[in-house]
Design an enzyme around this catalytic site. Structure first.
Site, short mmCIF file in Angstrom:
data_model
loop_
_atom_site.label_atom_id
_atom_site.label_comp_id
_atom_site.label_asym_id
_atom_site.label_seq_id
_atom_site.Cartn_x
_atom_site.Cartn_y
_atom_site.Cartn_z
N TYR A 32 0.89 -1.13 0.11
CA TYR A 32 0.09 -0.27 -0.06
C TYR A 32 0.90 1.05 0.02
O TYR A 32 0.99 2.18 0.88
CB TYR A 32 -0.88 -0.04 1.27
CG TYR A 32 -2.14 0.82 0.91
CD1 TYR A 32 -3.28 0.12 0.22
CD2 TYR A 32 -2.45 1.99 1.22
CE1 TYR A 32 -4.26 0.84 -0.37
CE2 TYR A 32 -3.55 2.78 0.92
CZ TYR A 32 -4.53 2.32 0.09
OH TYR A 32 -5.59 2.69 -0.25
N HIS A 34 3.12 4.71 -0.59
CA HIS A 34 3.01 6.04 -0.61
C HIS A 34 4.32 6.72 -0.72
O HIS A 34 5.51 5.92 -1.09
CB HIS A 34 2.26 6.36 0.76
CG HIS A 34 2.92 6.12 1.83
ND1 HIS A 34 4.28 6.37 2.21
CD2 HIS A 34 2.41 5.10 2.93
CE1 HIS A 34 4.33 5.87 3.47
NE2 HIS A 34 3.58 5.10 3.78
N HIS A 37 7.35 5.49 1.18
CA HIS A 37 7.89 4.27 0.73
C HIS A 37 8.94 4.51 -0.49
O HIS A 37 10.11 4.18 -0.77
CB HIS A 37 6.98 3.28 0.26
CG HIS A 37 6.28 2.75 1.11
ND1 HIS A 37 4.78 2.97 1.41
CD2 HIS A 37 6.57 1.83 2.38
CE1 HIS A 37 4.38 2.32 2.50
NE2 HIS A 37 5.25 1.66 3.05
N GLY A 147 12.55 3.80 7.16
CA GLY A 147 11.93 5.16 7.33
C GLY A 147 12.05 5.69 9.16
O GLY A 147 11.84 4.62 9.82
N ASP A 150 9.36 4.96 11.73
CA ASP A 150 9.28 3.72 12.72
C ASP A 150 10.65 3.94 13.37
O ASP A 150 11.53 2.84 12.87
CB ASP A 150 9.02 2.36 11.75
CG ASP A 150 7.71 2.43 11.13
OD1 ASP A 150 6.83 2.40 11.57
OD2 ASP A 150 7.56 3.12 9.91
N MET A 184 3.12 10.50 6.50
CA MET A 184 2.54 9.36 5.40
C MET A 184 2.56 8.17 6.21
O MET A 184 3.62 7.70 6.65
CB MET A 184 3.35 9.39 4.29
CG MET A 184 2.87 10.68 3.44
SD MET A 184 3.38 10.55 1.87
CE MET A 184 3.13 11.97 1.17
P1 AMP Z 1 5.93 -0.23 6.13
O1 AMP Z 1 5.13 -0.56 4.60
O2 AMP Z 1 4.46 0.65 6.82
O3 AMP Z 1 6.18 -1.69 7.05
O4 AMP Z 1 6.90 0.73 5.86
C1 AMP Z 1 7.83 0.23 5.13
C2 AMP Z 1 9.07 1.00 5.28
O5 AMP Z 1 8.69 2.38 4.85
C3 AMP Z 1 9.63 1.28 6.88
O6 AMP Z 1 10.82 1.36 6.73
C4 AMP Z 1 9.08 2.66 7.06
O7 AMP Z 1 9.74 3.11 8.12
C5 AMP Z 1 9.01 3.30 5.93
N1 AMP Z 1 8.08 4.29 5.64
C6 AMP Z 1 6.82 4.28 6.30
N2 AMP Z 1 6.08 5.57 6.17
C7 AMP Z 1 7.08 6.36 5.84
C8 AMP Z 1 7.08 7.76 5.79
N3 AMP Z 1 6.15 8.71 6.12
N4 AMP Z 1 8.36 8.31 5.67
C9 AMP Z 1 9.48 7.44 5.44
N5 AMP Z 1 9.47 6.25 5.40
C10 AMP Z 1 8.51 5.50 5.77
#
Ligand code: AMP
Length: 283
Positions: A32, A34, A37, A147, A150, A184
C-alpha cells in the site's frame, strides 16, 4: 522490473546481478505504497545499482486484536508504482513462502524492543526482527533503507544487524509528510476527514516541543508537556515519551545527549505513530 514470488526465483535473479558485482539496495515494505516508501526507493536508486523492494504483510508482527486481516492491500497499484520508480525486482512472497509449515525459529530482540511500541504491542518487534532477518538472508543486500517514522524499528534492526553479523549498511530516511505535516502511513487511509484533521495534532505537538528545544529548553518534563498540550484532539494517547536516542529508555533531564520525542495515539480506531529527533548542537 521483475515481479518474483518465490525465494528460489529471487536467488536466481540476484545471482545474475551479483555476478557482475552490482550494489544491491533493499527496501522492505508491507505494501500500500505511498511517497514515504518511494523516498526509500529513491534513496536506494541514488546509492545502489539495483533496487529490490519487498511487499509482505508480515503476520508475525501483528497482535491477535490488530489489523492484519484489514491491512490495506493494492498489489497492482503498488507494482506500477515500483515499476515507475525504477525498481529492478519486486519480491512479493505469500505467507506460506516466508513461513512454511512447522516454522518455529524466531529472532528475539532485547531491551530496545521493550519501551515505546514494544510495551504496547507484545511480540511486535520479535515478528519484525524475524521477518527482517529472513528477508536479509533471502535478498542479501549491500544496503537496506528504513524510514525514521518507525524510529524504534530502525533501532531494533540496526542492533540485530550488528548482533547477528549481517554485513549490511542500514540507512535511515527522514519521514515523508503530507503537505499539512501528517506523517505518511498506509494506515492513514482508515481516517475519516474529521479524524484526519484531529490527527494533525500529533505532528503539531512534536514540532512545538522541537521548537522549544531549539530555543534552548532542555528540561524533559517541560518538553513533553509542551507536546502534550497539543494532543487533546486525539482519542487516546498511548505514549508520549522523550527517550535517549541510543537506548530508547527515558531520557535524563536536562538533555545532554541526542534524544527522540516519540508518540503513539489512537484517532478513532486508527493507531498512528510519529517522532522527532532532538539533536544537540555540536559544540
Ligand atoms: P511499512 O510498509 O509501513 O512497513 O513501511 C515500510 C518502510 O517504509 C519502513 O522502513 C517504514 O519506516 C518506511 N516508511 C513508512 N512511512 C514512511 C514515511 N512517511 N516516511 C518515510 N518512510 C516511511
Amino acid at each position: 522490473m521483475q515481479t518474483i514470488t518465490t525465494v528460489a526465483e529471487l536467488r536466481r535473479a540476484l545471482a545474475k546481478v551479483r555476478h557482475v558485482d552490482k550494489r544491491v539496495g533493499f527496501v522492505p515494505t508491507m505494501g500500500y505504497l505511498h511517497d514515504g516508501h518511494l523516498a526509500l526507493v529513491a534513496a536506494s536508486r541514488a546509492q545502489c545499482d539495483v533496487t529490490v523492494v519487498s511487499i509482505f504483510v508480515n503476520p508475525t508482527q501483528f497482535g491477535p486484536n490488530e489489523d492484519l486481516s484489514s491491512y490495506p492491500r493494492a498489489f497492482l497499484r503498488d507494482e506500477k508504482l515500483c515499476r515507475d520508480a525504477g525498481v529492478a525486482i519486486l519480491f512479493a512472497p505469500d505467507a506460506q513462502e516466508v513461513y512454511p509449515s512447522r516454522f518455529e525459529t524466531f529472532v528475539e530482540p532485547g531491551e530496545l524492543a521493550k519501551s515505546l511500541c514494544g510495551a504496547f504491542r507484545p511480540g511486535h518487534f520479535r515478528g519484525v526482527a524475524t521477518v527482517v532477518c529472513k528477508l536479509f538472508n533471502m535478498v542479501q543486500p549491500d544496503v537496506v533503507f528504513f524510514g525514521q517514522k518507525d524510529f524504534q524499528q530502525c533501532a531494533v534492526v540496526r542492533r540485530m544487524a550488528i548482533d547477528l553479523n549481517f554485513p549490511i549498511e542500514i540507512v535511515t530516511v527522514p519521514t515523508v509528510r503530507e503537505p499539512d505535516g501528517l506523517a505518511m502511513s498506509s494506515r492513514n487511509r482508515y481516517l475519516s476527514e474529521e479524524e484526519r484533521r484531529r490527527a494533525l495534532a500529533i505532528n503539531r505537538g512534536l514540532l512545538a516541543a522541537a521548537h522549544e528545544f531549539r530555543s534552548g529548553e532542555r528540561n524533559v518534563e517541560r518538553l513533553v508537556a509542551i507536546a502534550k498540550g497539543h494532543l487533546e484532539t486525539v482519542d487516546r494517547l498511548q505514549y508520549l515519551e522523550l527517550v535517549d536516542g541510543d537506548t530508547l529508555k527515558a531520557a535524563d533531564s536536562p538533555l545532554r545527549r541526542p534524544a527522540a520525542l516519540c508518540a503513539a495515539a489512537y484517532v478513532g480506531s486508527t493507531r498512528l505513530i510519529d517522532n522527532v529527533i532532538l539533536a544537540l548542537p555540536t559544540p
